[in-house]
Design a protein around this motif. Structure first.
Motif, PDB file in Angstrom:
ATOM      1  N   ASN A 142      57.595  51.269  85.065  1.00 47.85           N
ATOM      2  CA  ASN A 142      56.269  51.017  84.410  1.00 47.85           C
ATOM      3  C   ASN A 142      55.243  51.483  85.442  1.00 47.85           C
ATOM      4  OD1 ASN A 142      54.127  50.051  82.673  1.00 47.85           O
ATOM      5  ND2 ASN A 142      54.534  47.821  83.479  1.00 47.85           N
ATOM      6  N   ARG A 143      55.533  50.767  86.622  1.00 45.90           N
ATOM      7  CA  ARG A 143      54.232  51.018  87.772  1.00 45.90           C
ATOM      8  C   ARG A 143      54.304  52.674  87.994  1.00 45.90           C
ATOM      9  NH1 ARG A 143      51.802  46.934  90.751  1.00 45.90           N
ATOM     10  NH2 ARG A 143      51.918  44.767  89.499  1.00 45.90           N
ATOM     11  N   LEU A 144      55.350  53.295  88.356  1.00 45.19           N
ATOM     12  CA  LEU A 144      55.683  54.630  88.491  1.00 45.19           C
ATOM     13  C   LEU A 144      54.904  55.403  87.432  1.00 45.19           C
ATOM     14  CD1 LEU A 144      59.035  54.764  90.068  1.00 45.19           C
ATOM     15  CD2 LEU A 144      56.885  54.945  91.386  1.00 45.19           C
ATOM     16  N   SER A 145      55.233  55.169  86.144  1.00 37.46           N
ATOM     17  CA  SER A 145      54.832  56.011  85.094  1.00 37.46           C
ATOM     18  C   SER A 145      53.069  55.768  85.014  1.00 37.46           C
ATOM     19  CB  SER A 145      55.350  55.408  83.997  1.00 37.46           C
ATOM     20  OG  SER A 145      55.070  56.473  82.773  1.00 37.46           O
ATOM     21  N   GLU A 146      52.739  54.555  85.290  1.00 35.16           N
ATOM     22  CA  GLU A 146      51.311  54.274  85.346  1.00 35.16           C
ATOM     23  C   GLU A 146      50.661  55.073  86.588  1.00 35.16           C
ATOM     24  OE1 GLU A 146      48.116  50.888  86.496  1.00 35.16           O
ATOM     25  OE2 GLU A 146      50.259  50.515  87.057  1.00 35.16           O
TER      26      GLU A 146
ATOM     27  N   MET B   5      50.871  58.927  85.196  1.00 29.39           N
ATOM     28  CA  MET B   5      50.097  59.514  84.209  1.00 29.39           C
ATOM     29  C   MET B   5      48.420  59.270  84.348  1.00 29.39           C
ATOM     30  SD  MET B   5      51.819  60.213  81.420  1.00 29.39           S
ATOM     31  CE  MET B   5      53.402  60.215  80.523  1.00 29.39           C
ATOM     32  N   ALA B   6      48.139  58.183  85.096  1.00 34.83           N
ATOM     33  CA  ALA B   6      46.548  57.846  85.344  1.00 34.83           C
ATOM     34  C   ALA B   6      46.288  59.110  86.236  1.00 34.83           C
ATOM     35  CB  ALA B   6      46.436  56.451  86.068  1.00 34.83           C
ATOM     36  N   GLY B   7      47.074  59.420  87.183  1.00 33.46           N
ATOM     37  CA  GLY B   7      46.761  60.561  88.000  1.00 33.46           C
ATOM     38  C   GLY B   7      46.477  61.845  87.252  1.00 33.46           C
ATOM     39  N   LEU B   8      47.308  62.067  86.395  1.00 32.94           N
ATOM     40  CA  LEU B   8      47.127  63.341  85.513  1.00 32.94           C
ATOM     41  C   LEU B   8      46.110  63.188  84.342  1.00 32.94           C
ATOM     42  CD1 LEU B   8      50.894  63.474  84.468  1.00 32.94           C
ATOM     43  CD2 LEU B   8      49.680  65.317  85.681  1.00 32.94           C
ATOM     44  N   ASN B   9      45.513  62.017  84.007  1.00 35.76           N
ATOM     45  CA  ASN B   9      44.496  61.914  83.472  1.00 35.76           C
ATOM     46  C   ASN B   9      43.408  62.040  84.137  1.00 35.76           C
ATOM     47  OD1 ASN B   9      45.685  60.968  80.838  1.00 35.76           O
ATOM     48  ND2 ASN B   9      45.552  58.917  81.393  1.00 35.76           N
ATOM     49  N   ALA B  10      43.320  61.778  85.326  1.00 40.56           N
ATOM     50  CA  ALA B  10      42.201  61.819  86.544  1.00 40.56           C
ATOM     51  C   ALA B  10      41.757  63.465  86.522  1.00 40.56           C
ATOM     52  CB  ALA B  10      42.350  61.064  87.671  1.00 40.56           C
ATOM     53  N   ILE B  11      42.824  64.283  86.897  1.00 44.89           N
ATOM     54  CA  ILE B  11      42.623  65.772  86.925  1.00 44.89           C
ATOM     55  C   ILE B  11      42.637  66.607  85.590  1.00 44.89           C
ATOM     56  CG2 ILE B  11      43.644  65.418  89.221  1.00 44.89           C
ATOM     57  CD1 ILE B  11      46.218  66.866  87.986  1.00 44.89           C
TER      58      ILE B  11
ATOM     59  N   VAL C 151      44.400  66.498  82.634  1.00 46.91           N
ATOM     60  CA  VAL C 151      45.709  66.748  81.964  1.00 46.91           C
ATOM     61  C   VAL C 151      46.124  65.660  80.925  1.00 46.91           C
ATOM     62  CG1 VAL C 151      48.387  66.886  82.056  1.00 46.91           C
ATOM     63  CG2 VAL C 151      46.780  67.878  83.989  1.00 46.91           C
ATOM     64  N   PRO C 152      45.957  65.962  79.618  1.00 46.76           N
ATOM     65  CA  PRO C 152      45.839  64.644  78.866  1.00 46.76           C
ATOM     66  C   PRO C 152      47.141  64.008  78.694  1.00 46.76           C
ATOM     67  CG  PRO C 152      45.956  66.756  77.613  1.00 46.76           C
ATOM     68  CD  PRO C 152      45.841  67.043  79.184  1.00 46.76           C
ATOM     69  N   THR C 153      47.084  62.769  78.628  1.00 45.65           N
ATOM     70  CA  THR C 153      48.376  61.909  78.386  1.00 45.65           C
ATOM     71  C   THR C 153      48.025  60.819  77.419  1.00 45.65           C
ATOM     72  OG1 THR C 153      48.170  60.208  79.757  1.00 45.65           O
ATOM     73  CG2 THR C 153      48.714  62.280  80.958  1.00 45.65           C
ATOM     74  N   HIS C 154      49.381  59.950  76.919  1.00 48.30           N
ATOM     75  CA  HIS C 154      49.223  58.901  76.038  1.00 48.30           C
ATOM     76  C   HIS C 154      48.625  57.948  76.534  1.00 48.30           C
ATOM     77  CE1 HIS C 154      53.560  57.195  76.222  1.00 48.30           C
ATOM     78  NE2 HIS C 154      52.949  57.496  77.415  1.00 48.30           N
ATOM     79  N   PHE C 155      48.858  57.677  78.073  1.00 43.24           N
ATOM     80  CA  PHE C 155      48.589  56.377  78.697  1.00 43.24           C
ATOM     81  C   PHE C 155      46.795  55.934  78.623  1.00 43.24           C
ATOM     82  CE2 PHE C 155      47.297  54.314  82.618  1.00 43.24           C
ATOM     83  CZ  PHE C 155      48.130  53.120  82.506  1.00 43.24           C
ATOM     84  N   ILE C 156      46.913  54.630  78.387  1.00 39.92           N
ATOM     85  CA  ILE C 156      45.546  54.032  78.233  1.00 39.92           C
ATOM     86  C   ILE C 156      45.278  53.155  79.390  1.00 39.92           C
ATOM     87  CG2 ILE C 156      43.911  52.756  76.972  1.00 39.92           C
ATOM     88  CD1 ILE C 156      45.301  53.666  74.364  1.00 39.92           C
ATOM     89  N   ARG C 157      46.323  52.220  79.531  1.00 44.17           N
ATOM     90  CA  ARG C 157      46.261  51.061  80.689  1.00 44.17           C
ATOM     91  C   ARG C 157      47.491  50.472  80.715  1.00 44.17           C
ATOM     92  NH1 ARG C 157      45.224  46.060  78.603  1.00 44.17           N
ATOM     93  NH2 ARG C 157      44.189  45.973  76.518  1.00 44.17           N
ATOM     94  N   ARG C 158      47.808  49.980  81.870  1.00 50.89           N
ATOM     95  CA  ARG C 158      48.927  49.049  82.071  1.00 50.89           C
ATOM     96  C   ARG C 158      48.536  47.608  81.649  1.00 50.89           C
ATOM     97  NH1 ARG C 158      50.715  45.565  86.017  1.00 50.89           N
ATOM     98  NH2 ARG C 158      49.333  46.474  87.412  1.00 50.89           N
ATOM     99  N   ILE C 159      49.389  46.796  80.823  1.00 51.68           N
ATOM    100  CA  ILE C 159      49.230  45.548  80.077  1.00 51.68           C
ATOM    101  C   ILE C 159      49.589  44.484  81.028  1.00 51.68           C
ATOM    102  CG2 ILE C 159      49.438  43.746  78.408  1.00 51.68           C
ATOM    103  CD1 ILE C 159      49.774  46.628  76.666  1.00 51.68           C
ATOM    104  N   ASN C 160      50.775  44.622  81.348  1.00 54.98           N
ATOM    105  CA  ASN C 160      51.490  43.584  82.222  1.00 54.98           C
ATOM    106  C   ASN C 160      52.466  44.269  83.269  1.00 54.98           C
ATOM    107  OD1 ASN C 160      53.788  43.791  80.536  1.00 54.98           O
ATOM    108  ND2 ASN C 160      52.698  42.160  79.131  1.00 54.98           N
ATOM    109  N   MET C 161      53.617  43.260  83.649  1.00 59.20           N
ATOM    110  CA  MET C 161      54.390  44.045  84.599  1.00 59.20           C
ATOM    111  C   MET C 161      55.578  45.091  83.820  1.00 59.20           C
ATOM    112  SD  MET C 161      54.213  42.783  87.732  1.00 59.20           S
ATOM    113  CE  MET C 161      55.973  42.597  88.584  1.00 59.20           C
TER     114      MET C 161
END
Length: 250
Positions: free
Chosen positions: A52-56, A59-65, A67-77
């Motif tokens: 979960n942490r690694l994918s966040e 995915m967040a890094g790709l969004n920042a550059i 590259v569109p992803t489905h990731f919005i935010r991490r909710i919990n662990m």
């Protein structure tokens, strides 16, 4: 608290209905998902938390550059809020070095650098053990259009550039990895995004930080890849137990 409706459950994740239309909650299990030609799976306590942490992180890094992803935010662990997407029934594999199935099929020694990144497609049907398919199969059977494939290759290579650079920066070689691509609509406009996850389960990683005395030219698998990769990237939670190696792409 209202019981959440389960949308899908696979070997490594569960998807639940999200709090708003067009969203899902993605829950990471400790069980593993096999590679395109493998029937093995990995299960380790705390693996879902680390993935979960690694994918966040990825995915967040790709969004920042851009590259569109489905990731919005991490909710919990163990959970993320993601955009709902129509998943194209293909596993997209990007290979930088010969390994696993590619070495076996073509007789190329494992570890050989490829002349350029190679993109392969595997049809997502577990009953068929994810067979390798060509662009001709994909277009003929309507799984994706030629324009989709052009966009998929562009996305996959951008992800490869990003991941390869990040991994190299923490002493890790990205031999190959797998992606899933989804379709989303903004009104009448359709676009493709990176979906599912990017984690230690979906990447074949070789450790460039070799033990003393080991040849630098012969990188090997990273020991305890979940926690070690999370530690190197600075995303290791403090309360996660030891996890063992994942199932890699074959």
């Amino acid at each position: 608290m209202a019981r959440r409706k389960k949308v899908y459950e696979g070997k490594a994740k569960i998807l639940y209905e999200g709090p708003e239309p067009g969203t899902l909650i993605q829950y990471f299990k400790d069980e593993g998902a096999p590679g395109p030609s493998s029937e093995e799976s990995a299960a380790a306590e705390g693996k879902g938390v680390l993935n979960n942490r690694l994918s966040e992180f990825f995915m967040a890094g790709l969004n920042a550059i851009g590259v569109p992803t489905h990731f919005i935010r991490r909710i919990n662990m163990r959970e993320q809020l993601v955009r709902e997407a129509e998943i194209i029934p293909l596993q997209v594999v990007v290979r930088n070095f010969a390994a696993g199935d590619l070495s076996n099929r073509l007789g190329i020694p494992e570890g050989t650098p490829l002349p350029r990144p190679i993109v392969e497609y595997y049809y997502k049907d577990p009953r068929l053990n994810l067979p390798l398919v060509s662009e001709e199969h994909i277009i003929a059977f309507g799984w994706a259009s030629q324009q989709d494939l052009d966009d998929i290759i562009a996305l996959a290579l951008r992800v490869n550039d990003f991941l390869s650079g990040v991994m190299l920066g923490v002493g890790t070689r990205l031999a190959d990895f797998r992606l899933e691509i989804g379709r989303i609509w903004d009104g009448d406009f359709m676009r493709l995004i990176v979906a599912d996850e990017i984690s230690a389960d979906s990447c074949r990683l070789w450790d460039l930080r070799r033990p003393e005395g080991a040849p630098a030219s012969e990188p090997g698998p990273m020991a305890d890849v979940y926690s070690e990769l999370a530690r190197r990237l600075g995303v290791l939670p403090s309360n996660v137990t030891h996890a063992t190696k994942p199932t890699l792409i074959n």
